[in-house]
Design a protein around this motif. Sequence first.
Motif, PDB file in Angstrom:
ATOM      1  N   ILE A 136      60.906  55.362  -0.299  1.00  8.24           N
ATOM      2  CA  ILE A 136      59.620  54.971  -0.876  1.00  8.24           C
ATOM      3  C   ILE A 136      59.693  53.617  -1.565  1.00  8.24           C
ATOM      4  O   ILE A 136      58.841  52.745  -1.361  1.00  8.24           O
ATOM      5  CB  ILE A 136      59.134  56.045  -1.867  1.00  8.24           C
ATOM      6  N   THR A 137      60.707  53.420  -2.397  1.00  9.46           N
ATOM      7  CA  THR A 137      60.771  52.195  -3.196  1.00  9.46           C
ATOM      8  C   THR A 137      61.116  50.963  -2.371  1.00  9.46           C
ATOM      9  O   THR A 137      60.920  49.836  -2.838  1.00  9.46           O
ATOM     10  CB  THR A 137      61.798  52.346  -4.340  1.00  9.46           C
ATOM     11  N   ASN A 138      61.627  51.150  -1.153  1.00  9.04           N
ATOM     12  CA  ASN A 138      61.962  50.007  -0.307  1.00  9.04           C
ATOM     13  C   ASN A 138      60.994  49.842   0.861  1.00  9.04           C
ATOM     14  O   ASN A 138      61.239  49.062   1.765  1.00  9.04           O
ATOM     15  CB  ASN A 138      63.387  50.159   0.233  1.00  9.04           C
ATOM     16  N   LEU A 139      59.889  50.564   0.827  1.00  9.58           N
ATOM     17  CA  LEU A 139      58.918  50.534   1.920  1.00  9.58           C
ATOM     18  C   LEU A 139      57.925  49.390   1.717  1.00  9.58           C
ATOM     19  O   LEU A 139      57.284  49.302   0.666  1.00  9.58           O
ATOM     20  CB  LEU A 139      58.174  51.874   1.966  1.00  9.58           C
ATOM     21  N   PRO A 140      57.792  48.496   2.704  1.00 15.79           N
ATOM     22  CA  PRO A 140      56.777  47.441   2.580  1.00 15.79           C
ATOM     23  C   PRO A 140      55.368  48.033   2.497  1.00 15.79           C
ATOM     24  O   PRO A 140      55.133  49.157   2.961  1.00 15.79           O
ATOM     25  CB  PRO A 140      56.962  46.644   3.880  1.00 15.79           C
ATOM     26  N   PHE A 141      54.464  47.287   1.896  1.00 15.70           N
ATOM     27  CA  PHE A 141      53.041  47.624   1.798  1.00 15.70           C
ATOM     28  C   PHE A 141      52.722  48.707   0.764  1.00 15.70           C
ATOM     29  O   PHE A 141      51.579  49.136   0.663  1.00 15.70           O
ATOM     30  CB  PHE A 141      52.458  48.035   3.163  1.00 15.70           C
ATOM     31  N   PHE A 165      48.809  58.299   0.718  1.00 15.18           N
ATOM     32  CA  PHE A 165      49.583  59.132   1.633  1.00 15.18           C
ATOM     33  C   PHE A 165      50.465  60.102   0.838  1.00 15.18           C
ATOM     34  O   PHE A 165      51.101  59.709  -0.146  1.00 15.18           O
ATOM     35  CB  PHE A 165      50.486  58.279   2.525  1.00 15.18           C
ATOM     36  N   THR A 166      50.508  61.339   1.277  1.00 20.46           N
ATOM     37  CA  THR A 166      51.438  62.319   0.714  1.00 20.46           C
ATOM     38  C   THR A 166      52.743  62.248   1.494  1.00 20.46           C
ATOM     39  O   THR A 166      52.741  62.301   2.733  1.00 20.46           O
ATOM     40  CB  THR A 166      50.869  63.747   0.808  1.00 20.46           C
ATOM     41  N   VAL A 167      53.857  62.126   0.768  1.00 22.46           N
ATOM     42  CA  VAL A 167      55.165  61.965   1.405  1.00 22.46           C
ATOM     43  C   VAL A 167      55.854  63.322   1.512  1.00 22.46           C
ATOM     44  O   VAL A 167      56.032  64.027   0.515  1.00 22.46           O
ATOM     45  CB  VAL A 167      56.048  60.995   0.603  1.00 22.46           C
ATOM     46  N   ILE A 181      66.721  62.605  10.670  1.00 19.75           N
ATOM     47  CA  ILE A 181      65.947  62.749   9.433  1.00 19.75           C
ATOM     48  C   ILE A 181      64.543  62.226   9.692  1.00 19.75           C
ATOM     49  O   ILE A 181      64.361  61.157  10.288  1.00 19.75           O
ATOM     50  CB  ILE A 181      66.592  61.958   8.274  1.00 19.75           C
ATOM     51  N   GLU A 182      63.555  62.961   9.209  1.00 22.83           N
ATOM     52  CA  GLU A 182      62.164  62.561   9.430  1.00 22.83           C
ATOM     53  C   GLU A 182      61.369  62.637   8.121  1.00 22.83           C
ATOM     54  O   GLU A 182      61.501  63.601   7.366  1.00 22.83           O
ATOM     55  CB  GLU A 182      61.503  63.478  10.462  1.00 22.83           C
ATOM     56  N   TYR A 183      60.565  61.607   7.882  1.00 20.36           N
ATOM     57  CA  TYR A 183      59.616  61.608   6.775  1.00 20.36           C
ATOM     58  C   TYR A 183      58.204  61.526   7.355  1.00 20.36           C
ATOM     59  O   TYR A 183      57.949  60.775   8.300  1.00 20.36           O
ATOM     60  CB  TYR A 183      59.851  60.416   5.841  1.00 20.36           C
ATOM     61  N   LYS A 184      57.284  62.303   6.775  1.00 11.95           N
ATOM     62  CA  LYS A 184      55.895  62.272   7.190  1.00 11.95           C
ATOM     63  C   LYS A 184      55.028  61.796   6.034  1.00 11.95           C
ATOM     64  O   LYS A 184      55.059  62.379   4.948  1.00 11.95           O
ATOM     65  CB  LYS A 184      55.440  63.658   7.651  1.00 11.95           C
ATOM     66  N   LEU A 185      54.255  60.750   6.280  1.00 12.96           N
ATOM     67  CA  LEU A 185      53.325  60.211   5.302  1.00 12.96           C
ATOM     68  C   LEU A 185      51.919  60.532   5.797  1.00 12.96           C
ATOM     69  O   LEU A 185      51.462  59.987   6.808  1.00 12.96           O
ATOM     70  CB  LEU A 185      53.514  58.702   5.143  1.00 12.96           C
ATOM     71  N   LYS A 186      51.244  61.448   5.080  1.00  9.95           N
ATOM     72  CA  LYS A 186      49.966  61.971   5.547  1.00  9.95           C
ATOM     73  C   LYS A 186      48.812  61.505   4.662  1.00  9.95           C
ATOM     74  O   LYS A 186      48.857  61.628   3.440  1.00  9.95           O
ATOM     75  CB  LYS A 186      49.998  63.496   5.555  1.00  9.95           C
ATOM     76  N   GLY A 189      61.963  45.887   7.412  1.00 14.84           N
ATOM     77  CA  GLY A 189      62.291  46.075   6.000  1.00 14.84           C
ATOM     78  C   GLY A 189      63.256  47.217   5.792  1.00 14.84           C
ATOM     79  O   GLY A 189      64.242  47.096   5.047  1.00 14.84           O
ATOM     80  N   ILE A 190      63.007  48.339   6.461  1.00 13.56           N
ATOM     81  CA  ILE A 190      63.885  49.501   6.333  1.00 13.56           C
ATOM     82  C   ILE A 190      65.258  49.204   6.933  1.00 13.56           C
ATOM     83  O   ILE A 190      66.297  49.515   6.341  1.00 13.56           O
ATOM     84  CB  ILE A 190      63.255  50.723   7.024  1.00 13.56           C
TER      85      ILE A 190
END
Length: 257
Positions: free
Chosen positions: A29-34, A59-61, A71-76, A121-122
């Motif tokens: 989260i802290t290194n995510l652009p935008f 977005f809910t993480v 590994i998967e992250y979903k931003l809804k 960025g990631i």
Amino acid sequence: MTKLHSQEVIGNALCKTAEKWLMDRNNIITNLPFVVGIKGDEITLKFNRMGLFSYKDVFTVELGLIGRDFIEYKLKAKASLLEIMFSLSQSAKDCSIKVMLKYVGEKEWIVGKALPIIGDGIAKTIKDQIKEEQNSPFTGIDFGNLDLGKISDVSKILLKSKLEKSESVNISPNLAVYLENQFIDLAKYPVVYISGLGEGISFRVLMLNGEFKGVYINDGNAEIRDETALNNVKGQFKVNVYVYLTAVNKKRLEEQK
């Protein structure tokens, strides 16, 4: 509509090292652009295209699928889904990490153009993490020459730090007072790094032996590195407090386990 993007990072390290870092949601989260705001498990992203069109949403993480080397992250959001996926593959010498992004939603024509930037960025952050893990000695950071405005320099601190506390807090009367109280509570640690993200503003502060060694504030219009500006910052923030693990306090923590 759906938009996909993928790229690969190869580092001279064990995949377990990268996997541990990737499993920490705060690192992503802290290194995510935008990102322009964080509140609990929700982040606010703002995308722009050609300076004329923009898309901003909350977005809910969620941590999605977790499998062997995946590994998967979903931003809804209401009408959008952004998936960030990592596939790790270990060879004899290197760890190959495939970074994959998938956006599904009505704003594909805006967000789709941003996916390569997010991926870059990631990928850069992961590469910096692996490099620091392999090449930097435990106490080898020159804190006096760090620029908290650079993700690569911040990563040097986080790589050897322990997350002491993470909280959503209403900072009042100002950030300077809040930080003073935090540093008093953590006086046993020689190095303390605190980052915060609010609506349209973020800050990063580094303290070494009770003295400011770095201040970085970004209010969306300017980047400020003057510690007196801390007196003007207040409001709701998601705050992460890290303590740098020197050889001495690392041993102390291990003895306490």
